[in-house]
Write an enzyme that holds these catalytic residues in place. Sequence first.
Site, PDB file in Angstrom:
ATOM      1  N   ARG A   1     -18.697   2.448 105.078  1.00 19.41           N
ATOM      2  CA  ARG A   1     -18.662   3.311 103.882  1.00 19.41           C
ATOM      3  C   ARG A   1     -18.237   4.729 104.253  1.00 19.41           C
ATOM      4  O   ARG A   1     -17.536   5.407 103.510  1.00 19.41           O
ATOM      5  CB  ARG A   1     -20.028   3.316 103.175  1.00 19.41           C
ATOM      6  CG  ARG A   1     -20.153   4.388 102.091  1.00 19.41           C
ATOM      7  CD  ARG A   1     -21.257   4.132 101.079  1.00 19.41           C
ATOM      8  NE  ARG A   1     -22.553   3.828 101.660  1.00 19.41           N
ATOM      9  CZ  ARG A   1     -23.334   4.713 102.293  1.00 19.41           C
ATOM     10  NH1 ARG A   1     -22.946   5.972 102.439  1.00 19.41           N
ATOM     11  NH2 ARG A   1     -24.500   4.348 102.796  1.00 19.41           N
TER      12      ARG A   1
ATOM     13  N   ASP B   1      -2.108  15.137  87.956  1.00 15.45           N
ATOM     14  CA  ASP B   1      -1.938  13.693  88.055  1.00 15.45           C
ATOM     15  C   ASP B   1      -0.458  13.429  88.346  1.00 15.45           C
ATOM     16  O   ASP B   1       0.395  13.636  87.485  1.00 15.45           O
ATOM     17  CB  ASP B   1      -2.376  13.055  86.731  1.00 15.45           C
ATOM     18  CG  ASP B   1      -2.375  11.531  86.760  1.00 15.45           C
ATOM     19  OD1 ASP B   1      -1.633  10.957  87.576  1.00 15.45           O
ATOM     20  OD2 ASP B   1      -3.097  10.923  85.951  1.00 15.45           O
TER      21      ASP B   1
ATOM     22  N   TYR C   1      -3.562  10.657  79.970  1.00 14.80           N
ATOM     23  CA  TYR C   1      -3.754   9.212  80.110  1.00 14.80           C
ATOM     24  C   TYR C   1      -5.102   8.827  79.477  1.00 14.80           C
ATOM     25  O   TYR C   1      -6.124   9.438  79.802  1.00 14.80           O
ATOM     26  CB  TYR C   1      -3.715   8.824  81.595  1.00 14.80           C
ATOM     27  CG  TYR C   1      -4.225   7.435  81.843  1.00 14.80           C
ATOM     28  CD1 TYR C   1      -3.465   6.335  81.486  1.00 14.80           C
ATOM     29  CD2 TYR C   1      -5.475   7.219  82.404  1.00 14.80           C
ATOM     30  CE1 TYR C   1      -3.947   5.055  81.682  1.00 14.80           C
ATOM     31  CE2 TYR C   1      -5.962   5.943  82.605  1.00 14.80           C
ATOM     32  CZ  TYR C   1      -5.196   4.859  82.242  1.00 14.80           C
ATOM     33  OH  TYR C   1      -5.679   3.602  82.428  1.00 14.80           O
TER      34      TYR C   1
ATOM     35  N   LYS D   1      -0.437   1.998  90.454  1.00 16.41           N
ATOM     36  CA  LYS D   1       0.873   2.017  89.820  1.00 16.41           C
ATOM     37  C   LYS D   1       2.001   2.002  90.873  1.00 16.41           C
ATOM     38  O   LYS D   1       2.159   1.029  91.557  1.00 16.41           O
ATOM     39  CB  LYS D   1       0.967   3.211  88.873  1.00 16.41           C
ATOM     40  CG  LYS D   1      -0.282   3.374  87.968  1.00 16.41           C
ATOM     41  CD  LYS D   1      -0.469   2.226  87.001  1.00 16.41           C
ATOM     42  CE  LYS D   1      -1.839   2.227  86.322  1.00 16.41           C
ATOM     43  NZ  LYS D   1      -2.186   3.439  85.596  1.00 16.41           N
TER      44      LYS D   1
HETATM   45  C1  LIG Z   1      -3.313   4.127  85.245  1.00 16.31           C
HETATM   46  C2  LIG Z   1      -3.395   5.595  85.259  1.00 16.31           C
HETATM   47  C3  LIG Z   1      -4.586   6.253  85.594  1.00 16.31           C
HETATM   48  C4  LIG Z   1      -5.885   5.522  85.867  1.00 16.31           C
HETATM   49  O1  LIG Z   1      -5.834   4.779  87.020  1.00 16.31           O
HETATM   50  P1  LIG Z   1      -6.678   3.430  87.305  1.00 16.31           P
HETATM   51  O2  LIG Z   1      -6.197   3.009  88.639  1.00 16.31           O
HETATM   52  O3  LIG Z   1      -6.371   2.477  86.194  1.00 16.31           O
HETATM   53  O4  LIG Z   1      -8.122   3.807  87.295  1.00 16.31           O
HETATM   54  C5  LIG Z   1      -4.559   7.632  85.643  1.00 16.31           C
HETATM   55  N1  LIG Z   1      -3.456   8.337  85.356  1.00 16.31           N
HETATM   56  C6  LIG Z   1      -2.296   7.739  85.023  1.00 16.31           C
HETATM   57  C7  LIG Z   1      -1.097   8.583  84.714  1.00 16.31           C
HETATM   58  C8  LIG Z   1      -2.217   6.350  84.962  1.00 16.31           C
HETATM   59  O5  LIG Z   1      -1.055   5.769  84.628  1.00 16.31           O
END
Ligand SMILES: *Cc1c(COP(=O)(O)O)cnc(C)c1O
Length: 375
Positions: free
Chosen positions: A47, A172, A100, A197
């Site tokens: 961890r 982000d 998001y 993604k």
């Molecule tokens: C999918 C996404 C998230 C969240 O991520 P998870 O891996 O689903 O928790 C945050 N920001 C953007 C721009 C996303 O496309």
Amino acid sequence: MHPDTLSVHAGNMEDLIGSIVPPINLSTTFERNKDGVIGGKGFIYSRMDNPNRRSLEIKLALLEGGEEAFAFPSGNSAALAIAETVLEPGTHLIMPDDCYHGIAAMIRNLLPRWKVSHTEVNMSDAHNLENAIQKNTRLVLLETPSNPLLKITDISAVASIAKANGILLACDNTWATPLIQRPLEMGIDLVFHSSTKFFGGHSDILGGVVIVKKRNEISQRIREFQVVGGVVPSPFDCWLLNRSLSTLSIRLERQVKNALQIVEFLKTHPKVEKVYYPGLPDHPNHLIAKKQMNGNFGSMISIQVKGGEKEAMRFAANLEIFKHATSLGGVESLVEHRRTAEGMVPKSPDNLLRISVGIEYIDDLIDDLKKGFSG
Ligand SMILES: *Cc1c(COP(=O)(O)O)cnc(C)c1O
């Protein structure tokens, strides 16, 4: 080294038998020296740190150009790590109005219980941020290009406003990736991603990451949140993500090339009402996008289909290669009716479809879109 090279080699650890591909290390615990002191590589308990997570974090920090990276089991938990670390009861956060939806839900549903308030701002115009700043504002979240409207925020402009007010900035960078956009070089303190993604790229790993520009008190607290909070990805997920990152540059190159041709096809199609793509000269922030995305505009497109929700759904149903599914950034092309996916607080127009362009052969993709409109 160039990010394309770093994404293949950075962080890979040598082992006793000269493995070219790093092995998966599932051990939860690591032997101490005879005197009870922690062993040479510094591993104690999985961890806290483990070889696969460490390799991944080294690669991610170098790719994004930050001093340290922190791997999380999802993009949402990466954003939560930033919120928990930077905010205290009685403080205020500013987020984009086109945030998001999963992160917006976190901010709207979880943070009020900690007495953290927030304001949603249209960040396409940096002046809007100035008006939203309060005495107790501690954090500004950015997301550019935004999801799903592909709004563009001028990162440098927002950064200078936040800096002048002593506010931390987190961006982000999921949709652009550091190969296209480098927020830490434009005044941002923290970058985060959903590595589910583009980083993962094959729609088979859930993950997130925070990368800090500087090692400081904030970065120590993020490490504490990860390790003491126990918000950690498994060694296998780290290994898989590390492997996926090796091909990020060639996947992205193909995805962007395909996206440009698809935009060309869609923008003159009689059944398309509107195309959202920052590469289009009539996008309101096209020039800013061009500047801060290194002349590149990513592989995400949104469209509004003429004839309302019914026609949009019919188009999506007619497609064969583009699967109707949530998520993005994978090698396979996807289309999604965004309003349906937004759950309790839908905000997208009912005829809006979001398209994530994959790496398939372009003529097949265009033929599929034609079939969608004619079927
Ligand atoms: C999918 C996404 C998230 C969240 O991520 P998870 O891996 O689903 O928790 C945050 N920001 C953007 C721009 C996303 O496309």
